[in-house]
Design a protein around this motif. Structure first.
Motif, PDB file in Angstrom:
ATOM      1  N   GLY A  37     -39.329  41.259  28.749  1.00 11.43           N
ATOM      2  CA  GLY A  37     -40.092  40.864  30.007  1.00 11.43           C
ATOM      3  C   GLY A  37     -39.205  39.861  30.714  1.00 11.43           C
ATOM      4  N   GLN A  94     -44.214  55.573  29.311  1.00  9.66           N
ATOM      5  CA  GLN A  94     -42.723  55.808  29.565  1.00  9.66           C
ATOM      6  C   GLN A  94     -42.405  56.889  28.363  1.00  9.66           C
ATOM      7  OE1 GLN A  94     -41.010  54.423  31.808  1.00  9.66           O
ATOM      8  NE2 GLN A  94     -42.379  52.640  32.364  1.00  9.66           N
ATOM      9  N   ASP A 120     -32.672  42.461  40.334  1.00  6.70           N
ATOM     10  CA  ASP A 120     -32.043  43.656  39.677  1.00  6.70           C
ATOM     11  C   ASP A 120     -30.632  44.100  40.504  1.00  6.70           C
ATOM     12  OD1 ASP A 120     -34.236  43.574  38.015  1.00  6.70           O
ATOM     13  OD2 ASP A 120     -34.527  45.765  38.273  1.00  6.70           O
ATOM     14  N   THR A 144     -35.289  44.546  51.396  1.00  5.82           N
ATOM     15  CA  THR A 144     -36.177  44.701  50.247  1.00  5.82           C
ATOM     16  C   THR A 144     -37.179  45.854  50.200  1.00  5.82           C
ATOM     17  OG1 THR A 144     -37.654  42.888  50.900  1.00  5.82           O
ATOM     18  CG2 THR A 144     -35.981  42.234  49.363  1.00  5.82           C
ATOM     19  N   ASP A 186     -32.268  44.412  46.644  1.00  8.12           N
ATOM     20  CA  ASP A 186     -32.451  45.745  46.796  1.00  8.12           C
ATOM     21  C   ASP A 186     -32.593  46.667  45.449  1.00  8.12           C
ATOM     22  OD1 ASP A 186     -29.787  45.312  47.120  1.00  8.12           O
ATOM     23  OD2 ASP A 186     -29.415  47.033  48.602  1.00  8.12           O
ATOM     24  N   MET A 218     -27.794  48.939  47.317  1.00 12.56           N
ATOM     25  CA  MET A 218     -26.818  49.384  48.511  1.00 12.56           C
ATOM     26  C   MET A 218     -25.901  48.359  48.823  1.00 12.56           C
ATOM     27  SD  MET A 218     -25.608  51.696  50.272  1.00 12.56           S
ATOM     28  CE  MET A 218     -26.589  53.050  50.599  1.00 12.56           C
ATOM     29  N   CYS A 251     -31.028  49.621  54.725  1.00 11.34           N
ATOM     30  CA  CYS A 251     -29.593  49.054  54.941  1.00 11.34           C
ATOM     31  C   CYS A 251     -28.562  49.955  54.764  1.00 11.34           C
ATOM     32  CB  CYS A 251     -29.170  47.609  54.170  1.00 11.34           C
ATOM     33  SG  CYS A 251     -27.580  47.020  54.241  1.00 11.34           S
ATOM     34  N   TRP A 267     -37.420  49.323  51.229  1.00  6.51           N
ATOM     35  CA  TRP A 267     -36.788  50.591  51.735  1.00  6.51           C
ATOM     36  C   TRP A 267     -37.829  51.794  51.358  1.00  6.51           C
ATOM     37  CZ3 TRP A 267     -33.708  53.857  48.068  1.00  6.51           C
ATOM     38  CH2 TRP A 267     -33.292  54.937  48.624  1.00  6.51           C
ATOM     39  N   GLY A 270     -36.787  40.936  33.198  1.00  3.73           N
ATOM     40  CA  GLY A 270     -36.197  41.697  34.435  1.00  3.73           C
ATOM     41  C   GLY A 270     -36.468  40.726  35.468  1.00  3.73           C
ATOM     42  N   MET A 271     -37.848  40.852  35.812  1.00  6.27           N
ATOM     43  CA  MET A 271     -38.391  40.113  37.236  1.00  6.27           C
ATOM     44  C   MET A 271     -38.154  38.735  36.862  1.00  6.27           C
ATOM     45  SD  MET A 271     -41.806  40.785  39.242  1.00  6.27           S
ATOM     46  CE  MET A 271     -41.310  42.263  39.669  1.00  6.27           C
ATOM     47  N   ASN A 272     -38.536  38.245  35.800  1.00  8.69           N
ATOM     48  CA  ASN A 272     -38.388  36.871  35.454  1.00  8.69           C
ATOM     49  C   ASN A 272     -36.971  36.262  35.932  1.00  8.69           C
ATOM     50  OD1 ASN A 272     -41.036  35.793  34.508  1.00  8.69           O
ATOM     51  ND2 ASN A 272     -40.745  37.210  32.964  1.00  8.69           N
TER      52      ASN A 272
HETATM   53  C1  LIG Z   1     -40.606  50.057  32.778  1.00  8.97           C
HETATM   54  C2  LIG Z   1     -40.368  48.613  33.282  1.00  8.97           C
HETATM   55  C3  LIG Z   1     -41.334  47.598  32.697  1.00  8.97           C
HETATM   56  C4  LIG Z   1     -40.740  46.367  33.218  1.00  8.97           C
HETATM   57  N1  LIG Z   1     -41.499  45.353  32.647  1.00  8.97           N
HETATM   58  C5  LIG Z   1     -41.187  43.885  32.881  1.00  8.97           C
HETATM   59  C6  LIG Z   1     -41.928  42.847  32.449  1.00  8.97           C
HETATM   60  O1  LIG Z   1     -42.822  43.112  31.626  1.00  8.97           O
HETATM   61  N2  LIG Z   1     -41.504  41.555  32.965  1.00  8.97           N
HETATM   62  C7  LIG Z   1     -40.326  41.446  33.861  1.00  8.97           C
HETATM   63  O2  LIG Z   1     -39.935  40.379  34.245  1.00  8.97           O
HETATM   64  N3  LIG Z   1     -39.557  42.582  34.322  1.00  8.97           N
HETATM   65  C8  LIG Z   1     -40.218  43.772  34.119  1.00  8.97           C
HETATM   66  N4  LIG Z   1     -39.229  44.787  34.592  1.00  8.97           N
HETATM   67  C9  LIG Z   1     -38.383  44.586  35.394  1.00  8.97           C
HETATM   68  C10 LIG Z   1     -38.925  44.400  36.808  1.00  8.97           C
HETATM   69  O3  LIG Z   1     -39.670  45.348  37.277  1.00  8.97           O
HETATM   70  C11 LIG Z   1     -37.578  44.388  37.567  1.00  8.97           C
HETATM   71  O4  LIG Z   1     -36.716  43.361  37.217  1.00  8.97           O
HETATM   72  C12 LIG Z   1     -37.900  43.707  39.039  1.00  8.97           C
HETATM   73  O5  LIG Z   1     -39.068  44.862  39.728  1.00  8.97           O
HETATM   74  C13 LIG Z   1     -36.949  43.543  40.058  1.00  8.97           C
HETATM   75  O6  LIG Z   1     -37.232  43.109  41.223  1.00  8.97           O
HETATM   76  P1  LIG Z   1     -36.241  43.130  42.424  1.00  8.97           P
HETATM   77  O7  LIG Z   1     -36.871  42.607  43.615  1.00  8.97           O
HETATM   78  O8  LIG Z   1     -34.999  42.659  42.081  1.00  8.97           O
HETATM   79  O9  LIG Z   1     -35.935  44.816  42.554  1.00  8.97           O
HETATM   80  P2  LIG Z   1     -37.088  46.102  42.948  1.00  8.97           P
HETATM   81  O10 LIG Z   1     -38.260  45.496  42.405  1.00  8.97           O
HETATM   82  O11 LIG Z   1     -36.415  47.197  42.485  1.00  8.97           O
HETATM   83  O12 LIG Z   1     -37.039  46.009  44.476  1.00  8.97           O
HETATM   84  C14 LIG Z   1     -35.941  46.383  45.501  1.00  8.97           C
HETATM   85  C15 LIG Z   1     -36.565  46.872  46.686  1.00  8.97           C
HETATM   86  O13 LIG Z   1     -35.684  47.057  47.592  1.00  8.97           O
HETATM   87  C16 LIG Z   1     -35.845  48.191  48.479  1.00  8.97           C
HETATM   88  N5  LIG Z   1     -34.360  48.586  48.912  1.00  8.97           N
HETATM   89  C17 LIG Z   1     -33.598  49.599  48.032  1.00  8.97           C
HETATM   90  N6  LIG Z   1     -32.323  49.751  48.627  1.00  8.97           N
HETATM   91  C18 LIG Z   1     -32.553  49.337  50.061  1.00  8.97           C
HETATM   92  C19 LIG Z   1     -31.796  49.353  51.167  1.00  8.97           C
HETATM   93  N7  LIG Z   1     -30.660  49.984  51.148  1.00  8.97           N
HETATM   94  N8  LIG Z   1     -32.244  48.834  52.205  1.00  8.97           N
HETATM   95  C20 LIG Z   1     -33.425  48.323  52.252  1.00  8.97           C
HETATM   96  N9  LIG Z   1     -34.379  47.983  50.989  1.00  8.97           N
HETATM   97  C21 LIG Z   1     -33.855  48.459  50.022  1.00  8.97           C
HETATM   98  C22 LIG Z   1     -36.498  49.120  47.502  1.00  8.97           C
HETATM   99  O14 LIG Z   1     -37.394  49.984  48.241  1.00  8.97           O
HETATM  100  C23 LIG Z   1     -37.520  47.820  46.910  1.00  8.97           C
HETATM  101  O15 LIG Z   1     -38.457  47.555  47.546  1.00  8.97           O
HETATM  102  C24 LIG Z   1     -39.566  46.090  33.957  1.00  8.97           C
HETATM  103  C25 LIG Z   1     -38.946  47.283  34.605  1.00  8.97           C
HETATM  104  C26 LIG Z   1     -39.269  48.486  34.145  1.00  8.97           C
HETATM  105  C27 LIG Z   1     -38.406  49.560  34.546  1.00  8.97           C
END
Ligand SMILES: Cc1cc2nc3c(=O)[nH]c(=O)nc-3n(C[C@H](O)[C@H](O)[C@H](O)COP(=O)(O)OP(=O)(O)OC[C@H]3O[C@@H](n4cnc5c(N)ncnc54)[C@H](O)[C@@H]3O)c2cc1C
Length: 555
Positions: free
Chosen positions: A221, A148, A211, A10, A78, A83, A42, A12, A223-225
């Motif tokens: 809202g 945006q 994601d 997580t 990630d 990846m 990774c 990178w 995505g993160m949820n």
């Molecule tokens: C404009 C916008 C508004 C949003 N608003 C909301 C909201 O209001 N509510 C909500 O719930 N969601 C919202 N989201 C969605 C939310 O931001 C994402 O769903 C959430 O951040 C996903 O979390 P994650 O940890 O799965 O991935 P990410 O936050 O993308 O984290 C992935 C991590 O993995 C790392 N990584 C990538 N590749 C590698 C690799 N090969 N090796 C090691 N590490 C790696 C990255 O550096 C990063 O730190 C929004 C998204 C956007 C774009």
């Protein structure tokens, strides 16, 4: 090579590197439990029946090194471009490239103050004759915002969004003098609506989470949820496996349970995104038209034109589009303008634009199959489709649902007035099942059977005896005697909001003769709607073995 139990990718921080890697002496250095390796990427994954070996690259003293890390389980958390997902060859299904945008993170206390005084809010859709954008206020008091802006490469490129240009765009959007705009980050991103084909692969050793498993429009809202729900679903299953209380097959239920929710939330977010776009479309700024124009320039006649001319055509068309917003057109005396304004009022009055409240989906999502025992009479409903309308959350105790909330008081704390939620009864810091019963003879017998079976499976289980409101005022000696020799129980009493508000069992759409077994993630594993009779030990044995994955319900 060190061995750890679970590996998450997580963090990178470094750009992708395609040259030769040097192996690191750290290959043999043990990894401390819970250690976070910042700046590791990774780059490859190997699996055997016993373990997963991930190769991570990192930079040290100007050199790019790699390190091999072995684990039993690897979680690809990630992000949208995962990846891990690519390395294990999991495809995404759905709609690609709904919209390209540039995200501009900036600070301005002036703007925060202005909005707090004049137009307090969190989300601002701004359409004017010069610029279009969505402004998200992260903190009005501190003045933190993310803007945006639609992005149309290759005619536009990132240089068209330098910090200076972004400042000008912000001023045009806001229409106010702001002296303190500080742009700190500018990033392009692409909006997709896709879900991974599989969430689990490699002999239940590799999982996608967040994601990496689903990416969809940030409308509503979800995505993160959805990602946090994934992690919540997965955590107790991994812990059960590592504690030796469940077989690896329990991890397969992660996909069975979470994928349908991800598919539903994706459809919901797309629908909500389209509803939000109804507003600009009504104003004559249909984003699908803008995207089609862009496609024509990219792939149609525009393709043969020099890039500068393509950009000029695109800018010209968009500027004509934005002129639809001029006061000259958009006024009640202009037939076109007044019809558009009437349609706009209708959209808002009917609540047909962007929805931000989703109580039924946030709290009422339910797993239909997986690490649970469906009711015997359960007819599995057809997959639901989003309705596009706000639906209220209706608490229930159907297997797979989230445990309903009700305020209760812990009787052993008497005379303490502290009120907790039924959700607080689920342990926060250990993998423990919770059996909720009413203080009835047969239910105590069921609890005895549950304790015995849980001990055989080495899985911690707590029993909660839920007393009806106003029946008792202090801890009941009855429970101690009825449950001896087992001690992991708690007596609580309902706290009703008003005299005529529902009791616990009617909130659950059950009677006090029933019982509810709750998983460590607050979802209901099993419930009995009727009095506990018959061979309760065998009944509880089937329940625990099914939930933990030792026995399929069909076997
Ligand atoms: C404009 C916008 C508004 C949003 N608003 C909301 C909201 O209001 N509510 C909500 O719930 N969601 C919202 N989201 C969605 C939310 O931001 C994402 O769903 C959430 O951040 C996903 O979390 P994650 O940890 O799965 O991935 P990410 O936050 O993308 O984290 C992935 C991590 O993995 C790392 N990584 C990538 N590749 C590698 C690799 N090969 N090796 C090691 N590490 C790696 C990255 O550096 C990063 O730190 C929004 C998204 C956007 C774009």
């Amino acid at each position: 090579m060190e061995k750890i139990h679970i590996l998450y990718f997580t963090n990178w921080l470094y750009p992708r590197f395609s040259g030769p890697y040097a192996s690191s002496s750290l290959d043999h250095e043990p990894l401390r439990g819970g250690e976070i390796l910042m700046g590791y990427e990774c780059v490859s994954i190997d699996t055997t029946d016993e373990c997963v070996t991930a190769t991570a690259s990192f930079s040290k003293e100007g050199k790019l090194l790699t390190r091999k890390i072995q684990s039993k389980i690897l979680i690809g958390a990630d992000g949208a471009g995962s990846m891990v997902r690519k390395l294990v060859g999991i495809d995404l299904k759905g709609e690609k490239d709904l919209q390209k945008l540039v995200s501009v993170h900036f600070w301005s206390k002036d703007l925060g103050r202005y909005l707090l005084n004049e137009r307090p809010g969190m989300l601002f859709f701004i359409f004017n004759t010069e610029v279009i954008g969505v402004l998200v206020a992260h903190d009005l008091t501190q003045g933190e915002f993310v803007l945006q802006i639609p992005f149309y490469p290759p005619q536009q490129n990132l240089e068209d969004f330098s910090a200076e240009i972004c400042k000008k765009l912000i001023l045009k959007l806001v229409g106010q003098e702001l002296s303190d705009i500080d742009v700190i980050d500018i990033k392009p991103w692409v909006m997709h609506a896709e879900v991974a084909d599989r969430f689990v692969c490699g002999n239940n050793q590799i999982m996608l989470c967040g994601d990496a498993a689903h990416r969809f429009p940030p409308a509503g809202g979800f995505g993160m949820n959805t990602g946090i729900q994934d992690a919540h679903n997965l955590a107790w299953k991994i812990a059960s496996l590592l504690n030796g209380v469940a077989p690896t097959s329990i991890l397969a239920t992660y996909e069975t349970e979470r994928k349908p929710i991800a598919v539903f939330n994706t459809a919901l977010s797309v629908q909500n995104f389209r509803a939000a776009m109804a507003v600009p479309a009504t104003l004559g700024l249909d984003p699908t038209v803008a995207n089609s124009v862009h496609q024509v320039i990219n792939k149609g006649f525009g393709y043969i034109l020099p890039s500068g001319m393509q950009k000029a055509i695109l800018d010209g068309i968009f500027s004509i589009g934005r002129s639809q917003l001029s006061e000259f057109i958009l006024n009640e005396n202009n037939p076109l303008g007044s019809s558009r304004l009437a349609k706009l009022r209708h959209i808002f009055e009917e609540g047909k634009s962007l929805q931000l409240q989703f109580p039924a989906e946030d709290l009422g999502f339910r797993y239909l199959e997986g690490a649970l025992v469906p009711d015997g009479d359960d007819v599995v409903p057809a997959p639901e489709l989003p309705t596009g309308r706000r639906r209220d959350y209706v608490p229930c105790a159907d297997p797979g649902s989230r445990l309903p909330h009700m305020n209760v008081k812990v009787l052993s704390n008497f005379p303490s007035e502290e009120t907790i939620s039924t959700l607080d009864l689920v342990s926060e810091n250990k993998v423990e099942f919770l059996l909720i019963i009413a203080p009835m003879e047969e239910s105590y017998n069921l609890a005895q059977a549950a304790f015995k079976v849980a001990e055989e499976y080495k899985v911690s289980t707590k029993v909660c005896i839920l007393w009806p409101a106003d029946t008792v005022t202090r801890v009941q000696p009855g429970s101690k005697a009825k449950l001896a020799p087992w001690k992991n129980y708690i007596d609580v009493i309902e706290v009703k909001r008003s005299l005529d508000s529902s009791s616990w069992w009617s909130t659950c759409q059950m009677t006090e003769q029933g019982a509810i077994l709750v998983r460590p993630d607050e979802h209901i594993a099993w419930r009995s709607k009727s009095r506990a009779v018959g061979d309760l030990y065998s009944k509880m044995k089937i329940v625990f073995s099914t939930v933990l994955g030792f026995e399929s319900m069909n076997s």
